[in-house]
Design a protein around this motif. Sequence first.
Motif, PDB file in Angstrom:
ATOM      1  N   ALA A 118      -4.087   0.013   0.192  1.00  0.00           N
ATOM      2  CA  ALA A 118      -2.824   0.296   0.627  1.00  0.00           C
ATOM      3  C   ALA A 118      -2.619  -0.811   1.632  1.00  0.00           C
ATOM      4  N   VAL A 178       4.996   0.905   2.423  1.00  0.00           N
ATOM      5  CA  VAL A 178       3.637   0.982   2.079  1.00  0.00           C
ATOM      6  C   VAL A 178       3.404   0.445   0.678  1.00  0.00           C
ATOM      7  N   LYS A 210       0.967   0.680  -2.612  1.00  0.00           N
ATOM      8  CA  LYS A 210      -0.403   1.261  -2.816  1.00  0.00           C
ATOM      9  C   LYS A 210      -0.698   0.682  -4.223  1.00  0.00           C
ATOM     10  N   LEU A 221      -0.779  11.733   3.278  1.00  0.00           N
ATOM     11  CA  LEU A 221      -0.996  10.119   2.586  1.00  0.00           C
ATOM     12  C   LEU A 221      -1.639  10.189   1.443  1.00  0.00           C
ATOM     13  N   GLU A 222      -2.645  10.795   1.253  1.00  0.00           N
ATOM     14  CA  GLU A 222      -3.429  10.816   0.036  1.00  0.00           C
ATOM     15  C   GLU A 222      -4.454  11.908   0.062  1.00  0.00           C
ATOM     16  N   GLU A 274       5.745   3.449  -1.325  1.00  0.00           N
ATOM     17  CA  GLU A 274       6.512   4.512  -0.641  1.00  0.00           C
ATOM     18  C   GLU A 274       7.063   4.473   0.699  1.00  0.00           C
ATOM     19  N   GLU A 275       7.597   5.351   1.425  1.00  0.00           N
ATOM     20  CA  GLU A 275       8.264   4.868   3.005  1.00  0.00           C
ATOM     21  C   GLU A 275       7.106   4.946   3.804  1.00  0.00           C
ATOM     22  N   ARG A 276       7.129   4.047   4.833  1.00  0.00           N
ATOM     23  CA  ARG A 276       6.325   4.144   5.736  1.00  0.00           C
ATOM     24  C   ARG A 276       6.423   5.187   6.750  1.00  0.00           C
ATOM     25  N   LEU A 277       5.583   5.808   7.217  1.00  0.00           N
ATOM     26  CA  LEU A 277       5.837   6.986   8.090  1.00  0.00           C
ATOM     27  C   LEU A 277       5.086   6.443   9.290  1.00  0.00           C
ATOM     28  N   LYS A 329      -9.199   3.261  10.368  1.00  0.00           N
ATOM     29  CA  LYS A 329      -8.951   2.304   8.993  1.00  0.00           C
ATOM     30  C   LYS A 329      -9.004   0.901   9.060  1.00  0.00           C
ATOM     31  N   ILE A 358      -0.879  12.262   8.075  1.00  0.00           N
ATOM     32  CA  ILE A 358      -0.254  11.742   9.124  1.00  0.00           C
ATOM     33  C   ILE A 358       0.811  12.759   9.819  1.00  0.00           C
ATOM     34  N   LYS A 400      -2.939   7.196  -7.941  1.00  0.00           N
ATOM     35  CA  LYS A 400      -2.190   7.783  -6.855  1.00  0.00           C
ATOM     36  C   LYS A 400      -0.932   7.895  -7.606  1.00  0.00           C
ATOM     37  N   VAL A 453       0.216  -1.628   4.484  1.00  0.00           N
ATOM     38  CA  VAL A 453       1.312  -1.269   5.178  1.00  0.00           C
ATOM     39  C   VAL A 453       2.211  -2.394   5.687  1.00  0.00           C
ATOM     40  N   GLU A 459      -2.898   9.918  12.878  1.00  0.00           N
ATOM     41  CA  GLU A 459      -3.543  10.420  11.530  1.00  0.00           C
ATOM     42  C   GLU A 459      -4.653  11.181  11.725  1.00  0.00           C
ATOM     43  N   ALA A 487       5.542  11.353   1.668  1.00  0.00           N
ATOM     44  CA  ALA A 487       6.293  10.175   2.092  1.00  0.00           C
ATOM     45  C   ALA A 487       7.122  10.039   0.525  1.00  0.00           C
ATOM     46  N   ASN A 491      -6.576  -2.997   6.321  1.00  0.00           N
ATOM     47  CA  ASN A 491      -7.299  -1.833   5.973  1.00  0.00           C
ATOM     48  C   ASN A 491      -8.857  -2.057   5.585  1.00  0.00           C
TER      49      ASN A 491
HETATM   50  P1  AMP Z   1      -4.295   5.492   1.835  1.00  0.00           P
HETATM   51  O1  AMP Z   1      -5.243   4.773   1.071  1.00  0.00           O
HETATM   52  O2  AMP Z   1      -3.353   6.076   1.010  1.00  0.00           O
HETATM   53  O3  AMP Z   1      -4.794   6.577   2.682  1.00  0.00           O
HETATM   54  O4  AMP Z   1      -3.788   4.477   2.801  1.00  0.00           O
HETATM   55  C1  AMP Z   1      -4.695   3.988   3.856  1.00  0.00           C
HETATM   56  C2  AMP Z   1      -4.050   4.015   5.204  1.00  0.00           C
HETATM   57  O5  AMP Z   1      -2.708   3.335   5.064  1.00  0.00           O
HETATM   58  C3  AMP Z   1      -3.745   5.078   5.698  1.00  0.00           C
HETATM   59  O6  AMP Z   1      -4.922   5.816   6.486  1.00  0.00           O
HETATM   60  C4  AMP Z   1      -2.545   4.930   6.728  1.00  0.00           C
HETATM   61  O7  AMP Z   1      -3.182   4.186   8.029  1.00  0.00           O
HETATM   62  C5  AMP Z   1      -1.803   3.929   6.047  1.00  0.00           C
HETATM   63  N1  AMP Z   1      -0.503   4.617   5.134  1.00  0.00           N
HETATM   64  C6  AMP Z   1      -0.804   4.946   4.038  1.00  0.00           C
HETATM   65  N2  AMP Z   1       0.365   5.486   3.693  1.00  0.00           N
HETATM   66  C7  AMP Z   1       1.081   5.385   4.634  1.00  0.00           C
HETATM   67  C8  AMP Z   1       2.460   5.920   4.943  1.00  0.00           C
HETATM   68  N3  AMP Z   1       3.537   6.306   4.074  1.00  0.00           N
HETATM   69  N4  AMP Z   1       3.045   5.435   6.042  1.00  0.00           N
HETATM   70  C9  AMP Z   1       2.386   4.816   7.171  1.00  0.00           C
HETATM   71  N5  AMP Z   1       1.062   4.532   7.083  1.00  0.00           N
HETATM   72  C10 AMP Z   1       0.726   4.655   5.715  1.00  0.00           C
END
Ligand code: AMP
Length: 417
Positions: A153, A141, A143, A282-283, A185-188, A214, A273, A100, A155, A192, A115, A224
């Motif tokens: 990840a 968040v 990660k 987000l990824e 990273e900043e939580r948004l 998730k 998102i 990541k 949150v 999604e 983010a 998650n």
């Molecule tokens: P990721 O593995 O990076 O996709 O993260 C898994 C889940 O965590 C995502 O589907 C989101 O629900 C949540 N998430 C990840 N990054 C963020 C973010 N910056 N702000 C809010 N929720 C996030």
Amino acid sequence: MRILLLGSGGREHALAWKLAQEAEVMCAPGNPGIAEDCECRAISLEDQSAVEQLCQELQPDLVVVGPEAPLIAGLGDRLRRAGFSVFGPSEAGARLEGSKAFAKDLMREHGVTTAEFSTFEDPELAAMYARAHFEGGRQVVVKASGAALGKGAIVCSSLEEAEDAIRMMMVDGELGDAGRTVVIEERLSGPEFSLLTICSGAHFASLPVSQDYKRALNGDRGPNTGGMGSYSPVGWVNQELVRQTEDEVVKPMLDALQMHAIDFRGVLFSGLILHGSRPYCLEYNVRFGDPETQTVMMRLGSGLADALLAAAEGRSFESPEVLDNAAVTVVIASGGYPGAVKKGLPIELPVDVPQGVKLFHAGTATADARLVTSGGRVLGVTASAPTLEEARILAYETARQVRFEGARYREDIAILT
Ligand code: AMP
Ligand code: GLY
């Protein structure tokens, strides 16, 4: 066309089922459900020479790699060197999912909307960064940089949660090497969606948008998971938003990869998102999503096998046909998932599966000629119908008839609020 599909989860079952409508499909290692749709060969994908040998024996026109781990380990490169056409990126391309930290750096460098973040190898610096965010009235968040089966990840709503997550990953090492480096990273906030894009270098075509659930529990509570359900179409994601996502998230990343001399032949899966009115990435993942694929495969008409073959050969291709239906997937998980689960529990399946419904096996195995559980996510029930509501009702009617000790599923998949 002869296809060798690699993998053993619900995603691979859905791919096997769909591709078998268009081609001769074999799967390795597969699972008991896949074995009902095509021939399976029992090999470990970790044993790359065994996979190469199997390719030599079967001489497939196309090898489709399902999961990320073998791609991150360079299986795609090895099979391509041996002369096979592979749908799945090289080791260099798979870093987009395997790290990541790498993915976020590339996003920042190439202007992908994402983010704000920072990467850490020192838990104290990570905690300081998190503290500064919470003191400024923002949340974060945490990660794991490495691949952690969708569970890396966390949150965080409070500084304490962030500190716990940092300790768990960086000090206690609970996610192994995957968590030694973290991205904070900043939580948004916002809804999604997932966009799966078939890519052949700079040429690409997106499949229908889907939404994944998730969190483990109803109402998006609990930890998650890899994904507890999905549906498509996603009403609020219109064509314009898809185009904007392609312009701001997909294309810049494909350009970035090309600038790094990475010829990406596979699926670019953007996890998005809608924050404010913009799609934030987000990824990225470098393979089909699970359980998005189960839903998306139910929405495709013809043309998938041809598209994957063309992409694997580096050619441009026509987008697969999209049906005018709706599909819903409800994942049935073992008690305790995403934590430790009991395995080997006998599974009772519905006697009659209604038309339009398919049971995609994920964590199942056969023991003493009985179907038993063998993992966290055991089965996905996917239903197709003219409307989302009909598909949801059909999926749940069937899900209720799947029984094993501790079986549970979310009850709010595709209930739109
Ligand atoms: P990721 O593995 O990076 O996709 O993260 C898994 C889940 O965590 C995502 O589907 C989101 O629900 C949540 N998430 C990840 N990054 C963020 C973010 N910056 N702000 C809010 N929720 C996030
Ligand atoms: N459903 C999310 C994933 O496949 O990573």
